[in-house]
Design an enzyme around this catalytic site. Structure first.
Site, PDB file in Angstrom:
ATOM      1  N   HIS A  63      40.401  -1.508  -1.796  1.00  0.00           N
ATOM      2  CA  HIS A  63      40.472  -1.228  -3.236  1.00  0.00           C
ATOM      3  C   HIS A  63      41.129  -2.455  -3.864  1.00  0.00           C
ATOM      4  CE1 HIS A  63      41.716   1.885  -6.573  1.00  0.00           C
ATOM      5  NE2 HIS A  63      41.022   0.862  -7.037  1.00  0.00           N
ATOM      6  N   THR A  68      37.500 -10.143  -3.410  1.00  0.00           N
ATOM      7  CA  THR A  68      38.339  -9.892  -2.224  1.00  0.00           C
ATOM      8  C   THR A  68      37.692  -8.845  -1.327  1.00  0.00           C
ATOM      9  OG1 THR A  68      40.278 -10.450  -3.528  1.00  0.00           O
ATOM     10  CG2 THR A  68      40.666  -9.194  -1.513  1.00  0.00           C
ATOM     11  N   THR A 118      41.629  13.855   1.016  1.00  0.00           N
ATOM     12  CA  THR A 118      41.712  15.281   1.355  1.00  0.00           C
ATOM     13  C   THR A 118      43.155  15.793   1.321  1.00  0.00           C
ATOM     14  OG1 THR A 118      41.531  14.513   3.637  1.00  0.00           O
ATOM     15  CG2 THR A 118      39.597  15.542   2.689  1.00  0.00           C
ATOM     16  N   ARG A 179      40.409  20.961  10.613  1.00  0.00           N
ATOM     17  CA  ARG A 179      41.420  21.608  11.436  1.00  0.00           C
ATOM     18  C   ARG A 179      40.805  22.755  12.225  1.00  0.00           C
ATOM     19  NH1 ARG A 179      43.498  17.661  10.720  1.00  0.00           N
ATOM     20  NH2 ARG A 179      45.611  17.123  10.104  1.00  0.00           N
ATOM     21  N   ARG A 209      45.049  14.167  14.325  1.00  0.00           N
ATOM     22  CA  ARG A 209      46.152  14.798  15.049  1.00  0.00           C
ATOM     23  C   ARG A 209      45.777  16.006  15.908  1.00  0.00           C
ATOM     24  NH1 ARG A 209      49.603  14.348   9.643  1.00  0.00           N
ATOM     25  NH2 ARG A 209      47.441  14.401   8.924  1.00  0.00           N
TER      26      ARG A 209
HETATM   27  O1  C5P Z   1      45.247  13.694  11.658  1.00  0.00           O
HETATM   28  P1  C5P Z   1      44.179  14.015  10.655  1.00  0.00           P
HETATM   29  O2  C5P Z   1      43.015  14.786  11.228  1.00  0.00           O
HETATM   30  O3  C5P Z   1      44.723  14.621   9.387  1.00  0.00           O
HETATM   31  O4  C5P Z   1      43.607  12.570  10.289  1.00  0.00           O
HETATM   32  C1  C5P Z   1      42.701  12.358   9.235  1.00  0.00           C
HETATM   33  C2  C5P Z   1      42.358  10.909   9.177  1.00  0.00           C
HETATM   34  O5  C5P Z   1      41.386  10.706   8.157  1.00  0.00           O
HETATM   35  C3  C5P Z   1      43.537   9.983   8.858  1.00  0.00           C
HETATM   36  O6  C5P Z   1      43.351   8.798   9.628  1.00  0.00           O
HETATM   37  C4  C5P Z   1      43.380   9.664   7.386  1.00  0.00           C
HETATM   38  O7  C5P Z   1      43.818   8.356   7.079  1.00  0.00           O
HETATM   39  C5  C5P Z   1      41.860   9.768   7.191  1.00  0.00           C
HETATM   40  N1  C5P Z   1      41.405  10.150   5.861  1.00  0.00           N
HETATM   41  C6  C5P Z   1      41.773  11.320   5.237  1.00  0.00           C
HETATM   42  N2  C5P Z   1      41.299  11.628   3.978  1.00  0.00           N
HETATM   43  C7  C5P Z   1      40.457  10.798   3.370  1.00  0.00           C
HETATM   44  C8  C5P Z   1      40.058   9.621   3.996  1.00  0.00           C
HETATM   45  C9  C5P Z   1      40.544   9.329   5.266  1.00  0.00           C
HETATM   46  O8  C5P Z   1      42.515  12.110   5.810  1.00  0.00           O
HETATM   47  N3  C5P Z   1      39.949  11.119   2.206  1.00  0.00           N
END
Ligand code: C5P
Length: 244
Positions: A63, A68, A118, A179, A209
């Site tokens: 961004h 760039t 998200t 999740r 995670r």
């Molecule tokens: O651990 P978790 O499942 O929450 O990881 C989600 C991954 O997706 C993280 O690496 C986060 O940076 C990325 N992400 C996100 N929401 C977005 C874009 C990327 O959670 N809109």
């Protein structure tokens, strides 16, 4: 990429990275390198994973001014990444520049644009001056991204079905905020289970995670794969130009 699952490698240590990567193979999942790993270890892990045959999603969410971003995307292309992304909020000119930085080779890196994180909900959006519901913001930004040459968007699975109706199934929906039932939500707000996300028409599920911090990451990964294997999604309409 064959697998629908992209594992977010949010580690800062090479040992962590190697011990995870040694347990998976490119047929099982794509791998996402984000700001933590890239800042800690630089581009070397990207090259290593590409060499091992993994589809690598370089999630640095560029961004910045168009010049760039164009040059950053060209550098990402030279690393051989499968997908790279920008923030759609950077605007049309920036997204077009990103696309131009990726070139036109037959197997060029894909460009996706992050719509609304998200981890943001309607209340979070209001604090930064956006009074629309997340889904409305996502639709606007997805429209901008499509018109500016992006191959798809990063969005919540909650919005995937609507985006499919508006933009067609060829416009890629990468969905974090996944999740498996029973997993802690952590800092994510707009979440879905893997099978719900597939039912909504998500193309790729980003899972961090719940897999990387599990006692047995590969068994969580394979159980998610089994879950989503049974899900089918019927695309409703197939427009190619957005109409928001
Ligand atoms: O651990 P978790 O499942 O929450 O990881 C989600 C991954 O997706 C993280 O690496 C986060 O940076 C990325 N992400 C996100 N929401 C977005 C874009 C990327 O959670 N809109």
């Amino acid at each position: 990429m064959k697998s629908k699952i992209i594992v977010a490698l949010d580690f800062a240590s090479e040992n962590h990275l190697i011990s995870f990567v040694d347990r998976v193979d490119p047929e099982l999942c794509g791998l996402k390198i984000g700001k933590e790993l890239f800042t800690a270890l630089g581009p070397r892990p990207v090259e290593m994973l590409v060499k091992k045959g993994f589809s690598v999603f370089l999630d640095l969410k560029y961004h910045d001014i168009p010049n760039t971003v164009e040059r950053a995307c060209a550098a990402a292309r030279d690393l051989g990444v499968w997908m790279v992304n920008v923030h759609a909020l950077g605007g049309a000119e920036m997204i077009q520049a990103a696309r131009s930085g990726l070139g036109n080779a037959p197997n060029r890196s894909l460009l996706t644009a992050v719509t609304i994180l998200t981890s943001m909900d309607a209340a979070g959006l209001r604090t930064i001056g956006f009074n629309l519901e997340p889904v409305e913001m996502v639709k606007r930004l997805a429209c901008l991204a499509q018109k500016s040459g992006a191959d798809g968007v990063v969005c919540s699975a909650n919005e995937a079905k609507e985006l499919n109706i508006l933009f067609g199934e060829n416009f890629i929906k990468v969905t974090p905020g996944i999740r498996p039932s029973g997993s802690p939500t952590d800092d994510q707000k707009r979440i879905m289970t893997p099978s719900e996300a597939m039912e909504q028409g998500a193309d790729y599920l980003v899972i961090g995670r719940p897999i990387t911090q599990a006692q047995d990451p590969v068994s969580v990964l394979t159980s998610v794969m089994r879950d989503i294997d049974t899900v089918s999604y019927t695309h409703l309409t197939l427009p190619t130009i957005c109409s928001v």
